[in-house]
Design a protein around this motif. Structure first.
Motif, PDB file in Angstrom:
ATOM      1  N   ARG A 142       0.767  -1.322   0.065  1.00 39.90           N
ATOM      2  CA  ARG A 142       0.099  -0.105  -0.077  1.00 39.90           C
ATOM      3  C   ARG A 142       0.907   1.324  -0.161  1.00 39.90           C
ATOM      4  NH1 ARG A 142      -5.676  -0.222   3.080  1.00 39.90           N
ATOM      5  NH2 ARG A 142      -4.682   1.700   3.842  1.00 39.90           N
ATOM      6  N   ALA A 143       1.925   1.319  -0.467  1.00 42.80           N
ATOM      7  CA  ALA A 143       3.010   2.383  -0.668  1.00 42.80           C
ATOM      8  C   ALA A 143       2.399   3.392  -1.725  1.00 42.80           C
ATOM      9  CB  ALA A 143       4.288   2.065  -1.178  1.00 42.80           C
ATOM     10  N   GLN A 144       2.420   4.582  -1.282  1.00 41.62           N
ATOM     11  CA  GLN A 144       1.901   5.686  -2.127  1.00 41.62           C
ATOM     12  C   GLN A 144       2.495   5.759  -3.647  1.00 41.62           C
ATOM     13  OE1 GLN A 144       2.844   9.382  -0.267  1.00 41.62           O
ATOM     14  NE2 GLN A 144       1.180   8.877   1.414  1.00 41.62           N
ATOM     15  N   GLU A 145       3.760   5.297  -3.763  1.00 41.34           N
ATOM     16  CA  GLU A 145       4.329   5.132  -5.133  1.00 41.34           C
ATOM     17  C   GLU A 145       5.129   3.603  -5.248  1.00 41.34           C
ATOM     18  OE1 GLU A 145       6.922   5.906  -2.266  1.00 41.34           O
ATOM     19  OE2 GLU A 145       5.812   7.730  -2.991  1.00 41.34           O
ATOM     20  N   GLY A 146       5.276   3.161  -6.354  1.00 45.84           N
ATOM     21  CA  GLY A 146       5.600   1.738  -6.453  1.00 45.84           C
ATOM     22  C   GLY A 146       4.498   0.701  -6.006  1.00 45.84           C
ATOM     23  N   SER A 147       4.409  -0.312  -6.731  1.00 41.99           N
ATOM     24  CA  SER A 147       3.657  -1.414  -6.488  1.00 41.99           C
ATOM     25  C   SER A 147       4.226  -2.690  -6.677  1.00 41.99           C
ATOM     26  CB  SER A 147       2.442  -1.255  -7.584  1.00 41.99           C
ATOM     27  OG  SER A 147       2.928  -1.736  -8.827  1.00 41.99           O
ATOM     28  N   CYS A 148       3.521  -3.803  -5.571  1.00 43.09           N
ATOM     29  CA  CYS A 148       3.888  -4.929  -5.712  1.00 43.09           C
ATOM     30  C   CYS A 148       2.755  -5.817  -5.002  1.00 43.09           C
ATOM     31  CB  CYS A 148       5.361  -4.916  -4.646  1.00 43.09           C
ATOM     32  SG  CYS A 148       5.707  -6.836  -4.645  1.00 43.09           S
ATOM     33  N   GLU A 149       2.683  -6.830  -5.773  1.00 43.83           N
ATOM     34  CA  GLU A 149       1.502  -7.872  -5.479  1.00 43.83           C
ATOM     35  C   GLU A 149       1.901  -9.197  -5.639  1.00 43.83           C
ATOM     36  OE1 GLU A 149      -2.250  -9.131  -7.985  1.00 43.83           O
ATOM     37  OE2 GLU A 149      -2.543  -7.217  -7.182  1.00 43.83           O
ATOM     38  N   ALA A 150       1.402 -10.201  -4.755  1.00 44.73           N
ATOM     39  CA  ALA A 150       1.837 -11.521  -4.710  1.00 44.73           C
ATOM     40  C   ALA A 150       0.627 -12.272  -4.532  1.00 44.73           C
ATOM     41  CB  ALA A 150       2.824 -11.877  -3.728  1.00 44.73           C
ATOM     42  N   ARG A 151       0.433 -13.508  -4.942  1.00 47.96           N
ATOM     43  CA  ARG A 151      -0.688 -14.477  -4.927  1.00 47.96           C
ATOM     44  C   ARG A 151      -0.293 -15.716  -4.438  1.00 47.96           C
ATOM     45  NH1 ARG A 151      -5.671 -13.193  -7.463  1.00 47.96           N
ATOM     46  NH2 ARG A 151      -5.530 -11.148  -8.219  1.00 47.96           N
ATOM     47  N   THR A 152      -1.143 -16.710  -3.817  1.00 55.01           N
ATOM     48  CA  THR A 152      -0.797 -18.030  -3.441  1.00 55.01           C
ATOM     49  C   THR A 152      -2.120 -18.777  -3.322  1.00 55.01           C
ATOM     50  OG1 THR A 152       0.438 -19.458  -2.355  1.00 55.01           O
ATOM     51  CG2 THR A 152      -0.661 -17.784  -1.043  1.00 55.01           C
ATOM     52  N   GLU A 153      -1.895 -19.870  -3.566  1.00 53.29           N
ATOM     53  CA  GLU A 153      -3.318 -20.848  -3.243  1.00 53.29           C
ATOM     54  C   GLU A 153      -3.154 -21.290  -1.994  1.00 53.29           C
ATOM     55  OE1 GLU A 153      -5.690 -20.886  -5.778  1.00 53.29           O
ATOM     56  OE2 GLU A 153      -4.372 -19.658  -6.643  1.00 53.29           O
ATOM     57  N   LEU A 154      -4.332 -21.493  -1.534  1.00 56.24           N
ATOM     58  CA  LEU A 154      -4.239 -22.131  -0.117  1.00 56.24           C
ATOM     59  C   LEU A 154      -5.559 -23.085   0.060  1.00 56.24           C
ATOM     60  CD1 LEU A 154      -5.638 -20.354   2.793  1.00 56.24           C
ATOM     61  CD2 LEU A 154      -5.196 -18.712   0.957  1.00 56.24           C
ATOM     62  N   SER A 155      -5.424 -24.234   0.976  1.00 55.40           N
ATOM     63  CA  SER A 155      -6.567 -25.053   1.153  1.00 55.40           C
ATOM     64  C   SER A 155      -6.772 -24.944   2.649  1.00 55.40           C
ATOM     65  CB  SER A 155      -6.124 -26.362   0.856  1.00 55.40           C
ATOM     66  OG  SER A 155      -7.163 -27.447   1.020  1.00 55.40           O
ATOM     67  N   VAL A 156      -8.120 -24.459   3.080  1.00 55.19           N
ATOM     68  CA  VAL A 156      -8.590 -24.763   4.540  1.00 55.19           C
ATOM     69  C   VAL A 156      -9.391 -25.935   4.692  1.00 55.19           C
ATOM     70  CG1 VAL A 156      -9.727 -23.523   6.184  1.00 55.19           C
ATOM     71  CG2 VAL A 156      -8.478 -22.325   4.650  1.00 55.19           C
ATOM     72  N   PRO A 157      -8.765 -26.803   5.670  1.00 52.54           N
ATOM     73  CA  PRO A 157      -9.645 -28.196   5.988  1.00 52.54           C
ATOM     74  C   PRO A 157     -11.076 -27.919   6.690  1.00 52.54           C
ATOM     75  CG  PRO A 157      -7.460 -27.921   7.340  1.00 52.54           C
ATOM     76  CD  PRO A 157      -7.622 -26.808   6.489  1.00 52.54           C
TER      77      PRO A 157
END
Length: 115
Positions: free
Chosen positions: A100-115
């Protein structure tokens, strides 16, 4: 600015899922230091999606101190941000983290399983 993100999700349970802990690592993959500026105390947003439909968002129902701050990340250095999703429902999900920086962006994703 060359920021690279990695998101990890760990399901903590004692037979049933009590929480999912998220760790969002943002690495400066460039050759120059990066100065990130934030407009409040929340430096990263986390969300969980079920087939594209959002089921949880870290900032929903929370308030954050309104303060300007900055963080410097040197080349090859990593800044880490954490969140926790309490009492998740069982299912297969995609977790998304975004800086959530004012300038510059970065995103990441991951899959997860909740039993």
């Amino acid at each position: 600015m060359a920021l690279e993100g990695r998101l990890e999700a760990e399901v903590a349970s004692n037979g049933e899922a009590d929480a999912v802990r998220f760790e969002f690592a943002v690495t400066n993959a460039g050759t120059d230091p990066v100065e990130l500026r934030f407009s409040d105390a929340c430096k990263a947003e986390f969300a969980v999606e079920d087939e594209g439909r959002e089921v949880w968002r870290y900032t929903d129902g929370r308030m954050f101190a309104q303060m300007i701050s900055s963080e410097r990340i040197a080349p090859d250095e990593t800044a880490t941000y954490e969140a926790e999703w309490e009492e998740p429902r069982s299912g297969e999900y995609t977790a998304v983290a975004e800086l959530r920086a004012q300038e510059g962006s970065c995103e990441a994703r991951t899959e997860l399983s909740v039993p």
